[in-house]
Each structure stands twice: as structure tokens, then as C-alpha cells.
Write an enzyme that holds these catalytic residues in place. Structure first.
Site, PDB file in Angstrom:
ATOM      1  N   TYR A  15       1.149  -1.411   0.176  1.00  0.00           N
ATOM      2  CA  TYR A  15      -0.113  -0.264   0.084  1.00  0.00           C
ATOM      3  C   TYR A  15       0.914   1.098   0.136  1.00  0.00           C
ATOM      4  CZ  TYR A  15      -4.055  -3.598   1.186  1.00  0.00           C
ATOM      5  OH  TYR A  15      -4.095  -4.889   1.076  1.00  0.00           O
ATOM      6  N   GLU A  16       0.903   2.432  -0.804  1.00  0.00           N
ATOM      7  CA  GLU A  16       1.647   3.640  -0.925  1.00  0.00           C
ATOM      8  C   GLU A  16       1.688   3.883   0.166  1.00  0.00           C
ATOM      9  OE1 GLU A  16      -0.620   6.964  -3.083  1.00  0.00           O
ATOM     10  OE2 GLU A  16      -1.495   5.663  -3.742  1.00  0.00           O
ATOM     11  N   GLY A  17       0.919   3.634   1.116  1.00  0.00           N
ATOM     12  CA  GLY A  17       1.674   4.402   2.520  1.00  0.00           C
ATOM     13  C   GLY A  17       2.979   4.077   3.044  1.00  0.00           C
TER      14      GLY A  17
ATOM     15  N   ASN B  62       1.836  12.301  -5.499  1.00  0.00           N
ATOM     16  CA  ASN B  62       2.855  11.421  -4.128  1.00  0.00           C
ATOM     17  C   ASN B  62       4.035  11.309  -4.100  1.00  0.00           C
ATOM     18  OD1 ASN B  62       0.498  11.652  -2.547  1.00  0.00           O
ATOM     19  ND2 ASN B  62       0.370   9.365  -2.638  1.00  0.00           N
TER      20      ASN B  62
END
Lengths: 271, 342
Positions: A57-59, B112
Site C-alpha cells: 500500500y502506498e502509505g 505523492n
């Protein structure tokens, strides 16, 4: 089972899309998961035929294996309770995705053009006064640039699968042909397929324009063409999309999408 | 060593100035600096600070940023995502961008990775950083550059070392003030982050002043025992604000989970200006002090949020948490020190 009228009535278009998308995951892959509908296929694959995938997951969660309940988003605490590694966005999007260590990524989109370029930012042509403001890129642009392959899961409407997107958020095959690699020097392979609630679109190997490769059993190529915003070609070997079996349907409804928000399966039972 | 502990109201009074660039850590539903945003609004209303045009930097304009947009305190935003994820698209941000309500904000879209790398460049004190992202597409062009704001984009370069590869040169970004919510911090400013770090590794290294909001203040011995968990080094940090549940209704893994019920309530309130006004009056302006704040959330709700699957993450560290009484002492100490300084 294929084409069986009774089965078709009991499956929603998005369940078919989720199943079709889940089959691109194979054991050993590192798979990147985005928000919304793109949460489902990797989890379905992990629970059925490819238990040995690493979900990122990108977090910053790597090797997340949620227990107890299904994550509702990429920063849910349930993802972080049982992960193998917790790191940051530069590591997941930069070092992993753009370093060529992500095999497959699931992305959602509001609009997709004939070369698989995606818009998740605004609808309407004036950025300063958008008709509709959408969430934005998040990490989608970075993943589309670097991931070895990506899959797009979205709704199929004439104003969504279009000739030109209103805002170019994430690159597919850019201007077509080999422009993605020759002009823009991107490392990843681009979209492997665009999976919608009507069909599966795949790129032509020469000009990289999306073509109809599979059509969901309840619809026709004519119907798909009518719902597409450009003159889409049909592959000569076009076929019906495979339907999910009882096992997959069970997992989607009882474990992954209990509320029916994503796939809309509860509507089947409403009279 | 002098303590870096500072109270929420003192921190806002001291560090927040008009036309500042402020960066907030976390992700749309995680470790947002919500209580800091509320305090900005409260002090603006009380007249202790004068802010009208903030320059806001946030990975996803979620709960805290939305409150500032709703009250018209933000002039420009650099962000990548305008949504509360599963809880829905941010109605407040949409109204502002689509209809100019209550005011039109200038919005700059980043990804991001590009935003994080800009912050990384700012932290490293270099003017720009090359990236694979931002070479193609509309993210390349800037909306903020108006000749006055020094925000530039759209400069590509071929590798000067001869590989032929094309990269985007991202301009460095260094906020005037960076605020990050962490689960635990000690009085020296060492910030412990549990769960995903999101942008906060680099946010915690970039900014003229960096403030931490910590759910718990811990004994420095905990940092010494688990030094690799300290994501933000003390010397980077100007102040530590103790505030348990400071990220509510977003989550703080290891301490409490996200309050989806409240998020749903908030999103619903956003659909109507009167309901939103009522919401702000109640949840932003009505309370006075920490105990009042917790009473508003409700002790039963707090228990539910604390019983979160990720709670185990903090278990090995819990013994080092300083009791409330000790934290109050530290706060009182900080207060006298600050007065003496003046």
C-alpha cells in the site's frame, strides 16, 4: 457454466470485473493496491489462487495481511496491524515502483483515453473552474510511470472511455505507438488491460490503442461500442469474459465487500 | 537539556503567522493534525492570531485542511488528493474549487512522489531534485505560478551524464512551519512513528520550524531502547505538543483507530452550509481545554477507538508513557521558562 442465463442473473458486472482483474495476480508477485474498487482484486487473488503475493500500500505497508476485517482504505489501521514492513511513500512509490520492483498495480480512474491514459483529477476543460473536482493523482501517476504493468478498473460509459481525457493525470501509452518509452523514457510497461463493467480492453501490440478483447456475458460488442467515446476496434479473437465461480462470489460477498458498496451485489436481492 | 514541550495554544500563538507556508503530516484518514487546525481557527476567532491567507501543504486535504478551507483561511494549497477516501470526496474542497465557496482557493496538483521528493530536496537544502514522475501529463504545468509566487514547474532535462534519459527537475519546497502528528515523543523532540510513515520521514526533516503533536509523551529511555523507531530526530524539532487523541477522527495506529462514524457525520454535515456551521460551532469552537475536548468525543467512543486491531504495535513501548500528572508538570515548567525568556 459460461453463458448460463441463471448464473448471469446472479452476478453483478463489477463482480465479473473484480474476478477478471484478480486473475492477473500470480504467486510470487509484488502487487500494489490503490483506493476504492482497486482494493478488491488483489485480496480476492490472495484468498483464492495466489496466496503467495506481497501486497503493498502506498502509505508504506508492505506484505500487509489484514486479519479480522477488510480494509476500507489504504490508511486503515487493519492494514498496519499485521504487515511485514512499515515504511514511507518514497520507498513504496519511488524505490519499489519506479525501481522496477512492482509487478502489478491496480488503479481506478474516472476517465481513460484510447491509449490508456487516465484522468483522476478534474472533469471539464477549465482546470481553474472545473465542472467536477475529482480526488487527484495520489500515487497513481508514479505507479503508472514505474510499475511493470498496471490494470485499470472503472465504469464503462461513453464519457469515460474517451478519445481525449479532460486532464492527463497518469500515463498509459501516452501518444500511442512506442511514445511511452521512446519519447517519455518511462520504465514500466503501461496498462495490461482496462477492465470495466462491460468489457476487457487490451492494447493493440503495434499502435497500443485499446481494443475490445473480452465482452462480459450479459452484453454484446455493439453495446460496448455504443458506450465507448471513440471508434473502438474489436479484436478478431474477441471472446466472452469468464464468470467467477461460487467460491469467488462467496469470498467477494462474505469477506471482501460485505456491504456491497463496491460491486453492488446487494441490488440483486432487492425486489 | 531544556524541554521542548509546549502547550497547543502557546504553539499556535507563537508559530502561526499569516501568509505562512504550513505543511501538515499524515494521510487522508491517518495521523492528521486535526487539533492543530482547530486551534488555528479558535485563536483566529478569539483574535489572538491574525491569519487570513495560509499557504497549505498536505498530502491529502482531509479533515483538518478541510476545516480551514471551510472557514476561508486558506489562499493556496499544494496537495495530491482531495478526498476522505472511503468516507467520500471532500465536499468542502469541491465547493471551493468548483463554485468558489466560501472563497476560491488556488490549487496545485502534485503526485505523492513528486510532492514528497520536493520536500526531500527542501530537507537536503538543494534547489531541485530530478524525478521520473512529472515528465508527462498535465501535472507538469503549474497553476500557482503567477509571477509573484516562486512556484515553478515544467523543467525537463536530459541526463547530463549521457544516458539519454529524460527527467523532471522538481523545485525544492521548504515550509515555514511543518506539523506532524506522532504517536509518541520525548521532551527532547524525538518522534516515534508506528505503522505507515507516509510523508512524515521527510516532513520531519524539512521546515523552518518543525512541531510534533504527540498522543503520548514518553521517557527518553524508551528512545534509547528503541532508537530505530525514532522516525524524527530531536534536533530537527522546535516543539512537542502533548495532546492525546490529537488526530481524531483520523487514526493513530497503535493508540487508536479511525472514527468512521464521525467522519460520516462530518461528510453529511458538509453538504449543507447550516449544518456545517453547527458542526464547526460544536466541534471546533465550543470546547475549552483538553478535558472538554475528550468529553466532546465521548468516553464510550474513546474506548471503542482504543480497541483497535493495530493497538499491539505500541505494546512494547507503553511502559515508557509518562502519566498525565507528569505531562502537566512539564507543561507548567515550559510555561515558566518561556515567560523568563521574555
Amino acid at each position: 457454466m459460461r453463458g448460463d442465463k441463471e448464473v448471469i442473473k446472479k452476478v453483478t458486472p463489477m463482480e465479473i470485473a473484480t474476478y477478471a482483474a484478480s486473475r492477473y495476480c500470480t504467486n510470487g508477485m509484488t502487487v500494489f493496491v490503490g483506493v476504492g474498487l482497486s482494493l478488491l482484486p488483489a485480496q480476492l487473488a490472495q484468498k483464492t489462487m495466489s496466496p503467495d503475493i506481497t501486497i503493498v500500500y502506498e502509505g508504506g505497508s508492505i506484505g500487509a495481511t489484514p486479519i479480522g476485517r477488510v480494509p476500507w482504505g489504504i490508511d486503515d489501521t487493519v492494514i498496519q496491524a499485521n504487515a511485514e514492513c512499515e515504511t514511507d511513500v518514497v520507498t513504496t512509490l519511488g524505490c519499489m515502483a519506479q525501481g522496477g520492483r512492482v509487478d502489478l498495480t491496480y488503479l481506478g480512474a474516472a476517465q481513460c483515453d484510447r491509449y490508456g491514459n487516465l484522468n483522476t483529477t478534474v472533469r471539464g476543460h477549465d482546470f481553474m473552474r472545473p465542472a467536477v473536482r475529482l480526488p487527484g493523482s495520489g500515487g497513481a501517476h508514479d505507479l503508472a510511470v514505474g510499475s511493470k504493468n498496471f490494470l485499470v478498473i472503472m465504469n464503462h460509459r461513453a464519457d469515460r472511455i474517451v478519445d481525449r481525457v479532460d486532464y492527463r493525470t497518469s500515463p498509459g501509452f501516452c501518444e500511442g505507438g512506442r511514445s511511452r518509452w521512446k519519447v517519455w523514457h518511462m520504465t514500466g510497461g503501461g496498462p495490461a488491460a482496462v477492465i470495466t463493467d462491460l468489457a476487457v480492453l487490451k492494447p493493440n501490440p503495434v499502435n497500443f490503442e485499446l481494443e475490445i478483447a473480452e465482452v462480459h456475458p450479459f452484453t454484446t460488442t455493439e453495446e460496448v461500442k455504443k458506450n465507448t467515446g471513440y471508434d473502438i476496434k474489436v479484436r478478431p479473437d474477441v471472446r466472452e469474459t469468464d464468470l467467477p465461480g461460487a467460491e469467488e462470489i462467496g469470498i467477494i460477498r462474505e469477506e471482501l465487500d460485505i456491504t456491497g458498496d463496491f460491486t453492488g451485489w446487494k441490488k440483486l436481492f432487492k425486489k | 537539556m531544556t524541554t521542548k514541550i509546549i502547550s497547543l495554544s502557546d504553539a499556535v500563538k507563537r508559530y502561526v503567522k499569516d501568509r505562512m507556508m504550513i505543511a501538515g503530516g499524515g494521510f487522508p484518514m491517518a495521523r492528521q493534525i486535526t487539533v492543530f487546525c482547530k486551534e488555528i481557527l479558535r485563536q483566529k476567532k478569539a483574535g489572538t492570531i491574525q491569519v487570513n491567507d495560509l499557504f497549505w501543504v498536505e498530502p491529502g486535504v482531509g479533515f483538518g485542511g478541510s476545516l480551514l478551507v471551510a472557514e476561508g483561511l486558506i489562499d493556496s494549497i499544494i496537495s495530491t488528493f482531495a478526498s476522505h477516501e472511503r468516507s467520500g470526496l471532500s465536499k468542502i474542497t469541491r465547493d471551493s474549487l468548483e463554485k468558489g465557496m466560501p472563497r476560491k482557493i488556488k490549487w496545485e496538483d502534485e503526485t505523492n512522489l513528486t510532492l514528497n521528493m520536493k520536500i526531500m530536496a527542501g530537507a537536503l537544502n538543494v534547489p531541485f531534485i530530478p524525478a521520473n514522475s512529472g515528465v508527462w501529463g498535465d501535472i507538469r504545468t503549474t497553476q500557482l505560478w503567477d509571477g509573484k509566487l516562486p512556484y515553478r514547474k515544467n523543467i525537463l532535462m536530459e541526463d547530463p551524464y549521457g544516458s539519454g534519459k529524460k527527467v523532471a527537475l522538481l523545485q525544492a519546497l521548504c515550509p515555514d512551519l511543518t506539523v506532524v502528528h506522532v504517536q509518541m515523543a520525548d521532551a527532547h523532540g524525538n518522534g516515534i512513528i508506528l505503522g505507515s510513515i507516509y510523508y512524515d520521514y521527510w516532513f520531519g526533516r524539512c521546515g523552518r520550524d518543525i512541531l510534533l503533536i504527540a498522543d503520548h509523551i514518553v521517557d527518553t529511555n524508551i528512545c534509547r531502547r528503541f532508537p530505530n523507531l525514532v522516525a524524527i530526530p530531536g534536533p530537527m524539532v522546535s516543539g512537542v505538543i502533548p495532546w492525546y487523541l490529537g488526530a481524531w477522527p483520523t487514526n493513530s495506529p497503535g493508540i487508536y483507530g479511525q472514527d468512521l462514524e464521525h467522519m460520516g457525520f462530518f461528510i453529511k454535515a458538509c453538504n449543507d452550509r447550516n449544518n456545517l456551521r453547527e458542526y464547526l460551532d460544536r466541534y471546533v469552537y465550543s470546547w475549552e481545554g483538553y478535558d472538554d475536548y475528550v468529553r466532546l468525543i465521548g468516553p464510550d467512543k474513546v474506548k471503542i477507538l482504543e480497541a483497535d486491531p493495530a493497538r499491539v504495535l505500541a505494546d512494547p513501548l507503553r511502559e515508557g508513557i509518562l502519566p498525565d500528572g507528569k505531562v502537566r508538570e512539564l507543561l507548567a515548567e515550559a510555561k515558566t521558562e518561556k515567560t523568563e525568556e521574555r
